[in-house]
Design a protein around this motif. Structure first.
Motif, short mmCIF file in Angstrom:
data_model
loop_
_atom_site.label_atom_id
_atom_site.label_comp_id
_atom_site.label_asym_id
_atom_site.label_seq_id
_atom_site.Cartn_x
_atom_site.Cartn_y
_atom_site.Cartn_z
N PRO A 11 1.53 -5.17 1.16
CA PRO A 11 0.54 -6.29 1.22
C PRO A 11 -0.43 -5.85 0.45
O PRO A 11 -1.20 -5.04 0.57
N ALA A 13 -3.08 -8.30 -0.63
CA ALA A 13 -3.83 -9.62 -0.74
C ALA A 13 -5.16 -9.64 -0.06
O ALA A 13 -6.10 -10.62 -0.14
N GLY A 14 -5.69 -8.39 0.47
CA GLY A 14 -6.96 -8.25 0.71
C GLY A 14 -7.96 -8.12 -0.08
O GLY A 14 -7.65 -8.25 -1.38
N MET A 15 -9.35 -8.33 0.23
CA MET A 15 -10.54 -8.92 -0.72
C MET A 15 -11.02 -7.48 -1.18
O MET A 15 -11.76 -7.51 -2.11
N GLY A 16 -10.83 -6.31 -0.68
CA GLY A 16 -11.16 -5.14 -0.95
C GLY A 16 -12.82 -4.97 -1.08
O GLY A 16 -13.37 -4.43 -1.95
N THR A 17 -13.64 -5.48 -0.07
CA THR A 17 -14.87 -5.57 -0.31
C THR A 17 -15.60 -4.53 -0.27
O THR A 17 -16.71 -4.33 -0.77
N ARG A 18 -14.74 -3.24 0.28
CA ARG A 18 -15.49 -1.89 0.32
C ARG A 18 -15.64 -1.41 -1.13
O ARG A 18 -16.62 -0.44 -1.54
N LYS A 28 -8.08 -3.71 -5.90
CA LYS A 28 -8.11 -2.67 -5.47
C LYS A 28 -7.02 -1.72 -6.09
O LYS A 28 -7.06 -0.50 -6.33
N GLN A 106 -0.48 -14.91 -0.18
CA GLN A 106 -1.15 -15.23 1.01
C GLN A 106 -2.13 -16.10 0.82
O GLN A 106 -3.14 -15.45 0.15
N ALA A 109 -6.84 -14.76 3.60
CA ALA A 109 -6.80 -13.58 3.85
C ALA A 109 -6.88 -13.41 5.64
O ALA A 109 -7.93 -13.12 6.08
N GLY A 111 -5.54 -11.34 7.68
CA GLY A 111 -4.98 -10.37 8.25
C GLY A 111 -3.86 -9.79 7.80
O GLY A 111 -2.81 -10.36 7.34
P1 UTP Z 1 -8.09 -3.64 4.50
O1 UTP Z 1 -8.32 -3.62 6.02
O2 UTP Z 1 -8.23 -2.44 3.82
O3 UTP Z 1 -8.95 -4.66 3.95
O4 UTP Z 1 -6.30 -4.07 4.47
P2 UTP Z 1 -8.96 -5.17 2.39
O5 UTP Z 1 -9.41 -6.68 2.16
O6 UTP Z 1 -7.79 -4.47 1.32
O7 UTP Z 1 -10.22 -4.07 2.02
P3 UTP Z 1 -11.71 -4.29 2.52
O8 UTP Z 1 -11.85 -3.88 4.11
O9 UTP Z 1 -12.41 -5.46 2.49
O10 UTP Z 1 -12.74 -3.15 1.71
C1 UTP Z 1 -5.37 -3.16 4.50
C2 UTP Z 1 -4.03 -3.57 3.74
O11 UTP Z 1 -3.76 -4.97 4.07
C3 UTP Z 1 -3.94 -5.87 3.02
C4 UTP Z 1 -4.61 -5.27 1.97
O12 UTP Z 1 -4.38 -5.85 0.68
C5 UTP Z 1 -4.40 -3.88 2.28
O13 UTP Z 1 -3.28 -3.43 1.47
N1 UTP Z 1 -4.31 -7.20 3.57
C6 UTP Z 1 -5.38 -7.20 4.33
C7 UTP Z 1 -3.61 -8.34 3.21
O14 UTP Z 1 -2.65 -8.48 2.33
N2 UTP Z 1 -4.12 -9.53 3.79
C8 UTP Z 1 -5.00 -9.62 4.56
O15 UTP Z 1 -5.40 -10.75 4.94
C9 UTP Z 1 -5.88 -8.46 4.97
#
Ligand code: UTP
Length: 298
Positions: A11, A13-18, A28, A106, A109, A111
């Motif tokens: 997975p 697809a997260g935004m990696g905001t940190r 990321k 996805q 985002a 979760g």
């Molecule tokens: P994180 O909780 O680290 O979120 O996701 P994030 O968006 O990657 O980073 P921050 O918190 O904004 O910095 C944990 C894993 O779940 C994936 C992320 O890509 C990461 O591998 N994820 C999370 C998804 O694929 N989709 C989502 O909607 C949320």
């Protein structure tokens, strides 16, 4: 019969905001630890565990990931012309067998649980692994390989687990342990991000899973959980009392780095830098000098 685990979901697809502003244009998972992007460590670990099909759940803005696993004809031709066979060899690790890699999107985002669920049709009716590339694990035997070997005995569902300080439980899914068998624990409950005083143990789930396809059905039925996201932990917890199900925590041997956080990424950079024969001496000297200067300044 326990089936072999040959499919893994990544997975991403997260935004990696940190890691903003870097992650405004760089996924990321493409950020580099020494000289390899995070995703390469995850793929190498999956390959070592016998994974043959790699399923990426991606999102808008992540096309650099797809390019990374593609051939690079101009670059390769240039290296060949210059006789740089060592660099061509390094690039070979990024090549995937045709048809072994799949990308699905996805769109929102919603979760981690929802991201995994997006891959349900590709997974079908087989057990599958999930690897979160921002959890990087340094280990003699790669973590997923350790888990696949243990899973061959247990079946059911397995999550990688590690002890964390009680005050940090709020950052993890935490296991309620039924029986502690040493490396393996059987699980009677799972709580996502509990406050320290409510945590059933300090055994936390980190980003490696081997799951039954039934988990996919459960994710589909779930409502949003902690943090307003569809939580994978909640769906896995549904399997605890299922016949032929069960959930096991697996205390892996190795060191995990949280490369989703800045401090974790920096720690991993130091550890992986010092582990490299070509960097250890120069980098080690520099670190010692830094520590001495820091001490002298105090
Ligand atoms: P994180 O909780 O680290 O979120 O996701 P994030 O968006 O990657 O980073 P921050 O918190 O904004 O910095 C944990 C894993 O779940 C994936 C992320 O890509 C990461 O591998 N994820 C999370 C998804 O694929 N989709 C989502 O909607 C949320």
């Amino acid at each position: 019969m326990k089936r072999k685990v040959t499919k893994a979901i990544f997975p991403v697809a997260g935004m990696g905001t940190r890691f903003l502003p870097a992650t405004k244009s760089v996924p990321k998972e493409i950020m580099t630890l020494v000289d390899r992007p995070l995703i390469q460590y995850a793929i190498d670990e999956a390959r070592a565990a016998g994974i043959k099909e790699f399923i990426f759940v991606t999102a808008r803005g992540k096309s650099a990931l797809e390019d990374y696993f593609d051939t690079a004809p101009i670059l390769e031709a240039e290296l060949r012309r210059a006789g740089k066979t060592d660099l061509l060899e390094i690039l070979r690790a990024t090549n995937m067998e045709s048809g072994a890699i799949a990308y699905i999107r996805q769109q929102k985002a919603l979760g981690l649980g929802h991201a995994v669920w997006c891959a349900r049709r590709l997974v079908g009716n087989e057990p599958f692994a999930v690897i979160l590339p921002d959890d990087v694990i340094a280990a003699e035997t790669p973590c997923l390989q350790q888990m696949v070997e243990a899973y061959a005995e247990t079946g059911g569902n397995m999550v990688a687990a590690m002890e964390v300080p009680q005050e940090k439980t709020g950052a993890y899914g935490v296991l309620d342990v039924a029986e502690d068998m040493g490396q393996l624990v059987s699980v009677k409950g799972m709580v996502e991000k509990p406050a320290p005083e409510k945590a059933p143990s300090n055994l936390a789930v980190i980003g490696r899973y081997i799951l039954s396809p039934k988990v996919m059905n459960d994710i589909g039925k779930l409502k949003k959980g902690a943090g307003g996201e569809v939580q994978l932990t909640d769906a896995i917890a549904q399997q605890i009392n299922e016949p032929n199900g069960g959930v096991y925590g697996f205390r892996f041997r190795g060191q995990r780095f949280d490369c989703g956080s800045k401090a974790g990424f920096l720690q991993a950079t130091v550890a992986f830098g010092l582990a490299r024969d070509d960097l250890r001496e120069e980098f080690g000297d520099y670190l010692r000098e830094m520590v001495m200067l820091d001490k002298a300044a105090q």
